[in-house]
Write an enzyme that holds these catalytic residues in place. Structure first.
Site, PDB file in Angstrom:
ATOM      1  N   LYS A  11       0.819  -1.213   0.000  1.00  0.00           N
ATOM      2  CA  LYS A  11       0.000   0.000   0.000  1.00  0.00           C
ATOM      3  C   LYS A  11       0.862   1.276   0.000  1.00  0.00           C
ATOM      4  CE  LYS A  11      -3.950  -2.281   2.256  1.00  0.00           C
ATOM      5  NZ  LYS A  11      -4.959  -2.211   3.358  1.00  0.00           N
ATOM      6  N   TYR A  51     -12.377  -2.207  -3.779  1.00  0.00           N
ATOM      7  CA  TYR A  51     -12.871  -2.304  -2.402  1.00  0.00           C
ATOM      8  C   TYR A  51     -14.400  -2.158  -2.327  1.00  0.00           C
ATOM      9  CZ  TYR A  51      -8.321  -2.488   0.011  1.00  0.00           C
ATOM     10  OH  TYR A  51      -7.101  -2.875   0.513  1.00  0.00           O
ATOM     11  N   ASN A 114      -1.998   0.289   6.671  1.00  0.00           N
ATOM     12  CA  ASN A 114      -1.454  -0.948   7.255  1.00  0.00           C
ATOM     13  C   ASN A 114      -0.607  -1.755   6.264  1.00  0.00           C
ATOM     14  OD1 ASN A 114      -3.537  -1.890   5.700  1.00  0.00           O
ATOM     15  ND2 ASN A 114      -4.696  -2.820   7.363  1.00  0.00           N
ATOM     16  N   HIS A 117      -2.235  -5.392   1.495  1.00  0.00           N
ATOM     17  CA  HIS A 117      -3.521  -6.070   1.294  1.00  0.00           C
ATOM     18  C   HIS A 117      -3.238  -7.509   0.899  1.00  0.00           C
ATOM     19  CE1 HIS A 117      -7.376  -7.291  -0.427  1.00  0.00           C
ATOM     20  NE2 HIS A 117      -6.652  -7.811  -1.414  1.00  0.00           N
ATOM     21  N   GLU A 128      -9.622 -11.107  -7.712  1.00  0.00           N
ATOM     22  CA  GLU A 128      -8.730  -9.950  -7.543  1.00  0.00           C
ATOM     23  C   GLU A 128      -7.545 -10.047  -8.508  1.00  0.00           C
ATOM     24  OE1 GLU A 128      -7.751  -9.683  -3.371  1.00  0.00           O
ATOM     25  OE2 GLU A 128      -9.812  -9.186  -2.817  1.00  0.00           O
TER      26      GLU A 128
HETATM   27  P1  RTP Z   1      -7.103  -5.909   3.231  1.00  0.00           P
HETATM   28  O1  RTP Z   1      -8.463  -6.189   2.631  1.00  0.00           O
HETATM   29  O2  RTP Z   1      -6.544  -4.548   2.838  1.00  0.00           O
HETATM   30  O3  RTP Z   1      -6.136  -7.028   3.007  1.00  0.00           O
HETATM   31  O4  RTP Z   1      -7.245  -5.834   4.829  1.00  0.00           O
HETATM   32  P2  RTP Z   1      -8.094  -6.750   5.806  1.00  0.00           P
HETATM   33  O5  RTP Z   1      -8.763  -7.860   5.043  1.00  0.00           O
HETATM   34  O6  RTP Z   1      -7.211  -7.106   6.949  1.00  0.00           O
HETATM   35  O7  RTP Z   1      -9.174  -5.720   6.327  1.00  0.00           O
HETATM   36  P3  RTP Z   1     -10.620  -5.344   5.726  1.00  0.00           P
HETATM   37  O8  RTP Z   1     -11.619  -5.507   6.828  1.00  0.00           O
HETATM   38  O9  RTP Z   1     -10.866  -6.069   4.430  1.00  0.00           O
HETATM   39  O10 RTP Z   1     -10.463  -3.792   5.448  1.00  0.00           O
HETATM   40  C1  RTP Z   1      -9.861  -3.331   4.261  1.00  0.00           C
HETATM   41  C2  RTP Z   1      -8.926  -2.178   4.582  1.00  0.00           C
HETATM   42  O11 RTP Z   1      -9.686  -1.058   5.000  1.00  0.00           O
HETATM   43  C3  RTP Z   1      -8.924  -0.282   5.938  1.00  0.00           C
HETATM   44  N1  RTP Z   1      -9.664  -0.207   7.186  1.00  0.00           N
HETATM   45  N2  RTP Z   1      -9.814   0.902   7.843  1.00  0.00           N
HETATM   46  N3  RTP Z   1     -10.528   2.853   9.737  1.00  0.00           N
HETATM   47  C4  RTP Z   1     -10.903   1.605   9.938  1.00  0.00           C
HETATM   48  O12 RTP Z   1     -11.530   1.242  10.911  1.00  0.00           O
HETATM   49  C5  RTP Z   1     -10.525   0.619   8.932  1.00  0.00           C
HETATM   50  N4  RTP Z   1     -10.830  -0.664   8.953  1.00  0.00           N
HETATM   51  C6  RTP Z   1     -10.299  -1.186   7.835  1.00  0.00           C
HETATM   52  C7  RTP Z   1      -7.595  -0.991   6.120  1.00  0.00           C
HETATM   53  O13 RTP Z   1      -6.654  -0.445   5.191  1.00  0.00           O
HETATM   54  C8  RTP Z   1      -7.958  -2.409   5.753  1.00  0.00           C
HETATM   55  O14 RTP Z   1      -6.814  -3.138   5.421  1.00  0.00           O
HETATM   56 MG    MG Z   2      -9.913  -7.522   3.296  1.00  0.00          MG
END
Ligand code: RTP
Ligand code: MG
Length: 140
Positions: A11, A51, A114, A117, A128
């Site tokens: 990212k 997303y 973070n 992804h 994807e």
């Molecule tokens: P990713 O899809 O990026 O691999 O991350 P992930 O599965 O661990 O998390 P996900 O729930 O799919 O959320 C996608 C991305 O959204 C951002 N996020 N921001 N501000 C917040 O509370 C929040 N929660 C999620 C993060 O960049 C997350 O990786």
């Molecule tokens: Mg995710």
């Protein structure tokens, strides 16, 4: 265990801090092979579509802004159990909750910025990968 593929994105917070090589070393040290890789500037339309599952979430607008704030490195990783293995080496979404040694524990700035992804299922990985790569660009 089957050899699988998963989609990874390094990212903008990580490309800005020149961490691509350090993150790639974690993948390679854990048996994940980078079989496709490109640096790109995502448009708001691309990041929004990628997303789209989060469209109703309160952080969606911020997430699209963040993902278009600088270049990303989009990758296909291949290896035994690659989807789960990559989620394991990435660590929890919130770096405060990520296990020591994971990419997010080492490098993430916040729950949003973070660093990486990774696809969360084999089915999403296939979709994807297709979103970003032609089959001819993937070279095992
Ligand atoms: P990713 O899809 O990026 O691999 O991350 P992930 O599965 O661990 O998390 P996900 O729930 O799919 O959320 C996608 C991305 O959204 C951002 N996020 N921001 N501000 C917040 O509370 C929040 N929660 C999620 C993060 O960049 C997350 O990786
Ligand atoms: Mg995710």
């Amino acid at each position: 265990m089957a050899v699988e593929r998963t989609l990874s994105i390094i990212k903008p917070d990580a490309t800005r801090r020149n961490l691509t090589g350090k993150i790639n070393a974690v993948f390679e040290d854990n048996g994940l092979r980078i079989v496709a890789q490109k640096r790109a500037q995502l448009s708001p339309a691309q990041a929004g579509a990628f997303y789209a599952v989060h469209m109703e979430r309160p952080f969606y607008g911020d997430l699209v802004s963040f993902m278009t704030s600088g270049p990303v490195v989009i990758q296909v990783l291949e290896g035994e159990n690659a989807v789960a293995k990559n989620r394991e080496v990435m660590g929890a979404t919130d770096p405060k909750k990520a296990d020591a040694g994971t990419i997010r524990a080492q490098f993430a700035e916040s729950i949003e910025a973070n660093s990486v992804h990774g696809s969360d299922s084999a089915e999403n990985a296939a979709n994807e990968i297709r979103f970003f790569f032609a089959e001819t660009e993937i070279l095992p």
